[in-house]
Design a protein around this motif. Structure first.
Motif, mmCIF file in Angstrom:
data_model
loop_
_atom_site.group_PDB
_atom_site.id
_atom_site.type_symbol
_atom_site.label_atom_id
_atom_site.label_comp_id
_atom_site.label_asym_id
_atom_site.label_seq_id
_atom_site.Cartn_x
_atom_site.Cartn_y
_atom_site.Cartn_z
ATOM 1 N N UNK A 1 0.821 -1.215 0.000
ATOM 2 C CA UNK A 1 0.000 0.000 0.000
ATOM 3 C C UNK A 1 0.857 1.269 0.000
ATOM 4 N N UNK A 2 1.954 1.212 0.756
ATOM 5 C CA UNK A 2 2.790 2.404 0.934
ATOM 6 C C UNK A 2 3.972 2.452 -0.035
ATOM 7 N N UNK A 3 4.040 1.481 -0.944
ATOM 8 C CA UNK A 3 5.118 1.472 -1.938
ATOM 9 C C UNK A 3 6.495 1.208 -1.374
ATOM 10 N N UNK A 4 6.565 0.515 -0.248
ATOM 11 C CA UNK A 4 7.855 0.281 0.412
ATOM 12 C C UNK A 4 8.633 -0.885 -0.187
ATOM 13 N N UNK A 5 8.021 -1.629 -1.103
ATOM 14 C CA UNK A 5 8.737 -2.743 -1.723
ATOM 15 C C UNK A 5 9.752 -2.256 -2.745
ATOM 16 N N UNK A 6 9.596 -1.022 -3.219
ATOM 17 C CA UNK A 6 10.504 -0.406 -4.200
ATOM 18 C C UNK A 6 10.390 -1.033 -5.587
ATOM 19 N N UNK A 7 9.448 -1.957 -5.783
ATOM 20 C CA UNK A 7 9.184 -2.503 -7.120
ATOM 21 C C UNK A 7 7.705 -2.847 -7.210
ATOM 22 N N UNK A 8 7.220 -2.939 -8.456
ATOM 23 C CA UNK A 8 5.818 -3.267 -8.667
ATOM 24 C C UNK A 8 5.573 -4.727 -8.304
ATOM 25 N N UNK A 9 4.722 -4.958 -7.327
ATOM 26 C CA UNK A 9 4.453 -6.318 -6.873
ATOM 27 C C UNK A 9 3.520 -7.003 -7.876
ATOM 28 N N UNK A 10 4.026 -8.059 -8.495
ATOM 29 C CA UNK A 10 3.304 -8.700 -9.596
ATOM 30 C C UNK A 10 1.953 -9.254 -9.174
ATOM 31 N N UNK A 11 1.892 -9.886 -8.010
ATOM 32 C CA UNK A 11 0.621 -10.497 -7.615
ATOM 33 C C UNK A 11 -0.425 -9.435 -7.286
ATOM 34 N N UNK A 12 0.007 -8.264 -6.804
ATOM 35 C CA UNK A 12 -0.955 -7.186 -6.568
ATOM 36 C C UNK A 12 -1.588 -6.757 -7.886
ATOM 37 N N UNK A 13 -0.754 -6.650 -8.918
ATOM 38 C CA UNK A 13 -1.241 -6.264 -10.239
ATOM 39 C C UNK A 13 -2.222 -7.308 -10.782
ATOM 40 N N UNK A 14 -1.874 -8.577 -10.635
ATOM 41 C CA UNK A 14 -2.730 -9.641 -11.168
ATOM 42 C C UNK A 14 -4.066 -9.733 -10.428
ATOM 43 N N UNK A 15 -4.029 -9.512 -9.109
ATOM 44 C CA UNK A 15 -5.255 -9.582 -8.325
ATOM 45 C C UNK A 15 -6.075 -8.291 -8.403
ATOM 46 N N UNK A 16 -5.608 -7.329 -9.201
ATOM 47 C CA UNK A 16 -6.397 -6.118 -9.431
ATOM 48 C C UNK A 16 -7.290 -6.263 -10.662
ATOM 49 N N UNK A 17 -7.195 -7.407 -11.336
ATOM 50 C CA UNK A 17 -7.961 -7.637 -12.564
ATOM 51 C C UNK A 17 -9.312 -8.271 -12.250
ATOM 52 N N UNK A 18 -10.233 -8.118 -13.198
ATOM 53 C CA UNK A 18 -11.594 -8.650 -13.016
ATOM 54 C C UNK A 18 -11.576 -10.158 -12.803
#
Length: 291
Positions: free
Chosen positions: A247-264
């Protein structure tokens, strides 16, 4: 005259009704025995905490590799089991066989190849894995690493996965879509590698139902998972920390599973407001202030 039979003791009869048999509809399938066997196996094939101490590779390097493997997994359209088994093979191998940073990607793709052979009906070619690395590793290197991993793990690849435990646990509480997202986030967290798959599944389910319907961990869920709420609390805190870091962008990279679980297709579950709730912030606070 025969005396009337006494009614069963209310306390005893009520106790019998506390836990519903969730396996009743499965007929003669030995679900209970299978679950015990999985618990035994996860202990035998455990990953020790802090295994990379004094290694050249760091927990951040591992997280970047796993995040990339999530992308590869999606690109190849593989089963969810394949992803979890890939990471399990990776950690079990690395805790026995330290490797240099230059070999880390090679170990990762080889672990995925082995996981594919174990889980998939149609397995990508070795050449597909060399292609996906832009030629950074060769077919010969993958095949040689495959032999080394198999010998190191004594050809034992069948480690139980969090998905195996979640399927049974979700019969009691149907919150598995969010729980799967929470479980997938744990794959990137080096500080959670030592938790057993059954613990990860139970804690993810407990947190998902707390967020979605504000329900505590029930006696029935404790019975089927073997873990009580107190045992799961520190694991839930780690999961909450992972959510907060995303949520706070502390991973310093785009988290792939967050992106995938944002899809319909995944019900946009990573976008729900509950993941930014005070529950998450409170549970994550202690770990984020003491990384």
């Amino acid at each position: 005259m025969k005396e009337e039979e006494e009614e069963p003791c209310p306390a005893f009869s009520n106790a019998l009704l506390v836990v519903q048999d969730v396996d009743e509809e499965d007929g003669d399938l030995p679900q209970f025995a299978q679950n015990i066997y999985l618990h035994v196996l996860e202990v035998e094939q455990d990953v020790r905490p802090n295994y990379m101490q004094h290694y050249e590779i760091t927990e951040r390097m591992r997280a970047i590799l796993v995040n990339w493997l999530v992308k590869v997994h999606s690109r190849f359209q593989l089963l969810q089991e394949t992803l979890y088994l890939t990471v399990a093979i990776l950690d079990r191998f690395l805790q026995v066989q330290p490797v240099s940073l230059s070999k880390l990607q090679l170990v990762g793709v080889t672990a995925m190849l082995l996981a594919c052979k174990y889980e998939e009906r149609y397995v990508p070619e070795v050449g597909d894995f060399t292609y996906i690395t832009d030629g950074a590793v060769t077919k010969a290197q993958i095949l040689k690493m495959e032999q080394l991993i198999l010998r190191t793990l004594n050809f034992e690849l069948g480690r139980p996965l969090p998905l195996h435990f979640l399927r049974r646990a979700s019969k009691v509480s149907n919150r598995d879509t969010l729980a799967k997202y929470l479980m997938e986030l744990t794959l990137l967290d080096y500080n959670m590698v030592h938790y057993w798959p059954s613990e990860i599944a139970a804690a993810s389910l407990a947190l998902s139902q707390l967020l979605l319907v504000a329900l505590p961990w029930s006696p029935q869920q404790q019975h089927y998972s073997i873990y009580d709420a107190a045992h799961l609390k520190p694991i839930m805190q780690h999961i909450a920390k992972n959510i907060a870091m995303v949520n706070e962008g502390k991973t310093k990279f785009q988290v792939s599973c967050e992106e995938q679980y944002s899809r319909s297709k995944r019900m946009k579950i990573s976008l729900i407001p509950q993941l930014n709730s005070s529950i998450i912030k409170t549970m994550a606070a202690a770990l984020l202030s003491n990384p």
